[in-house]
Design a protein around this motif. Structure first.
Motif, PDB file in Angstrom:
ATOM      1  N   ARG A 178       0.850  -1.187   0.000  1.00  0.00           N
ATOM      2  CA  ARG A 178       0.000   0.000   0.000  1.00  0.00           C
ATOM      3  C   ARG A 178       0.888   1.241   0.000  1.00  0.00           C
ATOM      4  O   ARG A 178       1.971   1.243   0.600  1.00  0.00           O
ATOM      5  CB  ARG A 178      -0.913  -0.005   1.222  1.00  0.00           C
ATOM      6  CG  ARG A 178      -1.985  -1.081   1.185  1.00  0.00           C
ATOM      7  CD  ARG A 178      -2.776  -1.090   2.487  1.00  0.00           C
ATOM      8  NE  ARG A 178      -3.430   0.182   2.755  1.00  0.00           N
ATOM      9  CZ  ARG A 178      -4.645   0.514   2.300  1.00  0.00           C
ATOM     10  NH1 ARG A 178      -5.329  -0.342   1.563  1.00  0.00           N
ATOM     11  NH2 ARG A 178      -5.159   1.694   2.588  1.00  0.00           N
ATOM     12  N   PHE A 179       0.397   2.286  -0.623  1.00  0.00           N
ATOM     13  CA  PHE A 179       1.197   3.499  -0.747  1.00  0.00           C
ATOM     14  C   PHE A 179       1.493   4.123   0.620  1.00  0.00           C
ATOM     15  O   PHE A 179       2.484   4.829   0.786  1.00  0.00           O
ATOM     16  CB  PHE A 179       0.477   4.514  -1.649  1.00  0.00           C
ATOM     17  CG  PHE A 179       1.391   5.526  -2.282  1.00  0.00           C
ATOM     18  CD1 PHE A 179       2.373   5.130  -3.177  1.00  0.00           C
ATOM     19  CD2 PHE A 179       1.280   6.872  -1.985  1.00  0.00           C
ATOM     20  CE1 PHE A 179       3.226   6.056  -3.771  1.00  0.00           C
ATOM     21  CE2 PHE A 179       2.125   7.813  -2.570  1.00  0.00           C
ATOM     22  CZ  PHE A 179       3.097   7.396  -3.468  1.00  0.00           C
ATOM     23  N   ASP A 180       0.637   3.826   1.622  1.00  0.00           N
ATOM     24  CA  ASP A 180       0.860   4.372   2.968  1.00  0.00           C
ATOM     25  C   ASP A 180       1.755   3.476   3.818  1.00  0.00           C
ATOM     26  O   ASP A 180       2.021   3.773   4.984  1.00  0.00           O
ATOM     27  CB  ASP A 180      -0.473   4.613   3.680  1.00  0.00           C
ATOM     28  CG  ASP A 180      -1.250   3.323   3.928  1.00  0.00           C
ATOM     29  OD1 ASP A 180      -0.785   2.247   3.502  1.00  0.00           O
ATOM     30  OD2 ASP A 180      -2.328   3.397   4.559  1.00  0.00           O
ATOM     31  N   THR A 218       1.236   0.205   4.736  1.00  0.00           N
ATOM     32  CA  THR A 218       0.587  -0.806   5.579  1.00  0.00           C
ATOM     33  C   THR A 218       0.275  -2.085   4.811  1.00  0.00           C
ATOM     34  O   THR A 218      -0.497  -2.916   5.298  1.00  0.00           O
ATOM     35  CB  THR A 218      -0.714  -0.239   6.177  1.00  0.00           C
ATOM     36  OG1 THR A 218      -1.624   0.096   5.113  1.00  0.00           O
ATOM     37  CG2 THR A 218      -0.434   0.989   7.028  1.00  0.00           C
ATOM     38  N   ALA A 272       6.540   1.654   1.406  1.00  0.00           N
ATOM     39  CA  ALA A 272       5.654   2.817   1.301  1.00  0.00           C
ATOM     40  C   ALA A 272       6.132   3.745   0.188  1.00  0.00           C
ATOM     41  O   ALA A 272       7.330   3.812  -0.131  1.00  0.00           O
ATOM     42  CB  ALA A 272       5.606   3.577   2.623  1.00  0.00           C
ATOM     43  N   GLY A 273       5.172   4.505  -0.379  1.00  0.00           N
ATOM     44  CA  GLY A 273       5.494   5.544  -1.347  1.00  0.00           C
ATOM     45  C   GLY A 273       6.329   5.042  -2.508  1.00  0.00           C
ATOM     46  O   GLY A 273       6.102   3.961  -3.060  1.00  0.00           O
ATOM     47  N   ARG A 315      -9.953   5.619  -6.386  1.00  0.00           N
ATOM     48  CA  ARG A 315      -9.802   6.719  -5.435  1.00  0.00           C
ATOM     49  C   ARG A 315     -10.622   6.535  -4.159  1.00  0.00           C
ATOM     50  O   ARG A 315     -10.616   7.408  -3.290  1.00  0.00           O
ATOM     51  CB  ARG A 315     -10.168   8.029  -6.124  1.00  0.00           C
ATOM     52  CG  ARG A 315      -9.136   8.399  -7.198  1.00  0.00           C
ATOM     53  CD  ARG A 315      -9.432   9.682  -7.898  1.00  0.00           C
ATOM     54  NE  ARG A 315      -8.309  10.050  -8.777  1.00  0.00           N
ATOM     55  CZ  ARG A 315      -8.388  10.872  -9.801  1.00  0.00           C
ATOM     56  NH1 ARG A 315      -9.554  11.456 -10.097  1.00  0.00           N
ATOM     57  NH2 ARG A 315      -7.333  11.144 -10.539  1.00  0.00           N
ATOM     58  N   ASP A 352      -9.951   4.405  -1.951  1.00  0.00           N
ATOM     59  CA  ASP A 352      -8.985   4.120  -0.882  1.00  0.00           C
ATOM     60  C   ASP A 352      -7.680   4.824  -1.264  1.00  0.00           C
ATOM     61  O   ASP A 352      -6.754   4.207  -1.787  1.00  0.00           O
ATOM     62  CB  ASP A 352      -8.770   2.612  -0.762  1.00  0.00           C
ATOM     63  CG  ASP A 352      -7.874   2.233   0.419  1.00  0.00           C
ATOM     64  OD1 ASP A 352      -7.442   3.161   1.132  1.00  0.00           O
ATOM     65  OD2 ASP A 352      -7.618   1.032   0.611  1.00  0.00           O
ATOM     66  N   PRO A 353      -7.554   6.130  -1.011  1.00  0.00           N
ATOM     67  CA  PRO A 353      -6.399   6.905  -1.479  1.00  0.00           C
ATOM     68  C   PRO A 353      -5.064   6.451  -0.914  1.00  0.00           C
ATOM     69  O   PRO A 353      -4.018   6.736  -1.489  1.00  0.00           O
ATOM     70  CB  PRO A 353      -6.730   8.340  -1.024  1.00  0.00           C
ATOM     71  CG  PRO A 353      -7.720   8.184   0.078  1.00  0.00           C
ATOM     72  CD  PRO A 353      -8.512   6.966  -0.261  1.00  0.00           C
ATOM     73  N   ALA A 354      -5.084   5.741   0.219  1.00  0.00           N
ATOM     74  CA  ALA A 354      -3.834   5.266   0.805  1.00  0.00           C
ATOM     75  C   ALA A 354      -3.316   4.003   0.122  1.00  0.00           C
ATOM     76  O   ALA A 354      -2.200   3.561   0.384  1.00  0.00           O
ATOM     77  CB  ALA A 354      -4.020   4.990   2.293  1.00  0.00           C
ATOM     78  N   ARG A 355      -4.128   3.440  -0.758  1.00  0.00           N
ATOM     79  CA  ARG A 355      -3.753   2.167  -1.391  1.00  0.00           C
ATOM     80  C   ARG A 355      -2.836   2.359  -2.590  1.00  0.00           C
ATOM     81  O   ARG A 355      -1.850   1.632  -2.762  1.00  0.00           O
ATOM     82  CB  ARG A 355      -5.041   1.433  -1.831  1.00  0.00           C
ATOM     83  CG  ARG A 355      -4.835   0.221  -2.730  1.00  0.00           C
ATOM     84  CD  ARG A 355      -4.254  -0.950  -1.965  1.00  0.00           C
ATOM     85  NE  ARG A 355      -4.132  -2.133  -2.811  1.00  0.00           N
ATOM     86  CZ  ARG A 355      -3.061  -2.450  -3.525  1.00  0.00           C
ATOM     87  NH1 ARG A 355      -2.013  -1.651  -3.515  1.00  0.00           N
ATOM     88  NH2 ARG A 355      -3.015  -3.552  -4.230  1.00  0.00           N
ATOM     89  N   ASP A 399      -0.638   4.739  -5.682  1.00  0.00           N
ATOM     90  CA  ASP A 399       0.131   5.926  -6.008  1.00  0.00           C
ATOM     91  C   ASP A 399      -0.766   6.874  -6.814  1.00  0.00           C
ATOM     92  O   ASP A 399      -1.251   6.496  -7.878  1.00  0.00           O
ATOM     93  CB  ASP A 399       1.360   5.512  -6.839  1.00  0.00           C
ATOM     94  CG  ASP A 399       2.249   6.696  -7.208  1.00  0.00           C
ATOM     95  OD1 ASP A 399       1.815   7.848  -7.066  1.00  0.00           O
ATOM     96  OD2 ASP A 399       3.379   6.452  -7.667  1.00  0.00           O
TER      97      ASP A 399
END
Length: 439
Positions: A355-357, A359, A366-367, A406, A408-411, A413
């Motif tokens: 996940r982009f965050d 988790t 991340a990222g 969109r 789940d924006p944390a999922r 990039d």
């Protein structure tokens, strides 16, 4: 030389395509007419010889798999023509060389290729002349230094002009015919053939020096054939290696299809969308190839998951069963370990569930620490999953896919999501989508 390939286009051509083809053809004819009446006419013998060499060079070309264009040694003949037969002669050599194409059933494509190559030949010869290049027998009594400044430098500059003009004209027609971003296609052509053009320019210079300063005349054509044939052999080996890679990937997908038949279509859709996203992001051809392999094989780990779980919807699975299915990313990466050409794609498969965050699984990356191939595969797979979870008679629009991505924006990039939206707007849905899509 990179003519338009006979490969079918995946999207509807632009309404401006016919106008573009007409303009290029008209410009080519105008250049030929003006050079015939306004400039000295070349000797017939050298023109005929170079036309025959151009025809042979184009007929023995080999396809380059990654660029979807055909590649030949015709640029050597065109560069040499600039110094040997002048502007009209180079224009004629370029146009005649493309008029016979046994691999191309579409006559209008053959005519465009002929017009484009005639323009390239004339442009190279014009560049050579404007930079003070000496033509023909005037080279016979020149010193080595004079040959370098008055033949070598102008001829290599002419080669560069032909390379850039070829990339621009080809990128324009493929942009209108296939919807590929102009800048992306331009970068593809230049990165794929730009280096080769430099080498071809040097061989073209050798051809000219053997013809005039060395006094070998037309016999120099035979001496040039040896390095051409050697280069062609090497290129054939490279093409065969690429085709072997594709066969290996097809075998892996087929093996997956024996266990989960629907996975074959999903692999193809994910590969198409992943490649489009990579193009929108401006990745290099090598990176785009990595994304395509990773997306094609993103579910190869399902070979290690019980079939009974693959046949059930995710909503009916227990947390432990979901973990088992999601663990297919690591299993898939291990399955292709040791296959050298897929090594760069392994990280794209292993980390597609991150996940982009930070988790996500399996390593909590991340990222931008998540490999770009994995970030793209995650978005491409999510789009396909969103389609697959809809009833077959549901009409789906690009906006529906955007909402899924969109939600789940944390999922994901966000840059990759934006590129996916742009790709879907440009190309439409990948082939064999499982639901009806809004037009």
């Amino acid at each position: 030389m990179s003519p338009v390939s006979p490969t079918a286009t995946p999207t509807a051509p632009s309404r401006w395509l016919s106008a573009y083809l007409g303009v290029v053809t008209a410009v080519a004819l105008a250049v030929g007419v003006m050079s015939w009446f306004a400039l000295p006419r070349p000797e017939l013998g050298p023109v005929v010889l170079l036309c025959l060499m151009g025809l042979v060079a184009y007929q023995v070309r080999e396809p380059e798999a990654n660029l979807r264009i055909a590649f030949s040694f015709l640029s050597i003949i065109l560069v040499a023509s600039a110094a040997v037969v002048g502007i009209f002669g180079a224009w004629l050599v370029g146009g005649v060389s493309m008029l016979i194409d046994r691999q191309q059933p579409l006559r209008f494509v053959t005519m465009f290729n002929a017009a484009m190559t005639a323009i390239l030949g004339a442009s190279a010869a014009l560049t050579y002349r404007l930079l003070g290049g000496v033509q023909g027998a005037g080279m016979a009594d020149m010193t080595t230094s004079q040959l370098g400044w008055h033949v070598g430098v102008p001829l290599l500059a002419a080669d560069v002009v032909a390379c850039l003009l070829n990339a621009i004209l080809l990128s324009g027609v493929l942009h209108l015919a296939r919807g590929i971003a102009f800048a992306v296609q331009l970068r593809r052509v230049l990165s794929g053939s730009g280096v080769a053009y430099v080498g071809y320019g040097v061989i073209g210079l050798l051809f000219v020096i053997l013809w005039f300063p060395a006094g070998l005349g037309a016999f120099s054509a035979l001496l040039v054939l040896a390095p051409l044939l050697a280069a062609r052999w090497a290129f054939i080996q490279y093409g065969e290696e690429l085709r072997s890679h594709e066969r290996t990937v097809d075998t892996l997908v087929t093996a997956l299809g024996t266990k989960e038949p629907s996975a074959v279509a999903r692999s193809r859709r994910a590969a198409s969308l992943g490649e489009w996203i990579a193009e929108e992001l401006g990745l290099t051809p090598s990176q785009i190839g990595t994304v395509r392999y990773a997306a094609t094989l993103h579910e190869i780990g399902h070979l290690g998951v019980p079939t009974r779980l693959l046949r059930r919807s995710r909503a009916s699975l227990t947390p432990s069963e979901l973990r088992l299915i999601d663990g297919q990313c690591v299993v898939g990466a291990r399955m292709i370990e040791g296959i050298d050409f897929l090594e760069s794609a392994r990280s794209g498969i292993r980390h597609q569930c991150e996940r982009f965050d930070g988790t996500g699984r399996p390593d909590g990356l991340a990222g931008h620490d998540i490999p770009i191939a994995a970030r793209i595969v995650a978005v491409a797979a999510a789009v396909d999953d969103a389609l697959r979870d809809r009833p077959e008679d549901t009409v789906v629009s690009v906006a529906d896919a955007v909402r899924v991505l969109r939600s789940d924006p944390a999922r994901f990039d966000p840059e990759v999501v934006d590129a996916a939206v742009a790709a879907l707007d440009k190309h439409g849905w990948p082939a064999s989508s499982p639901v009806k899509v809004a037009s």
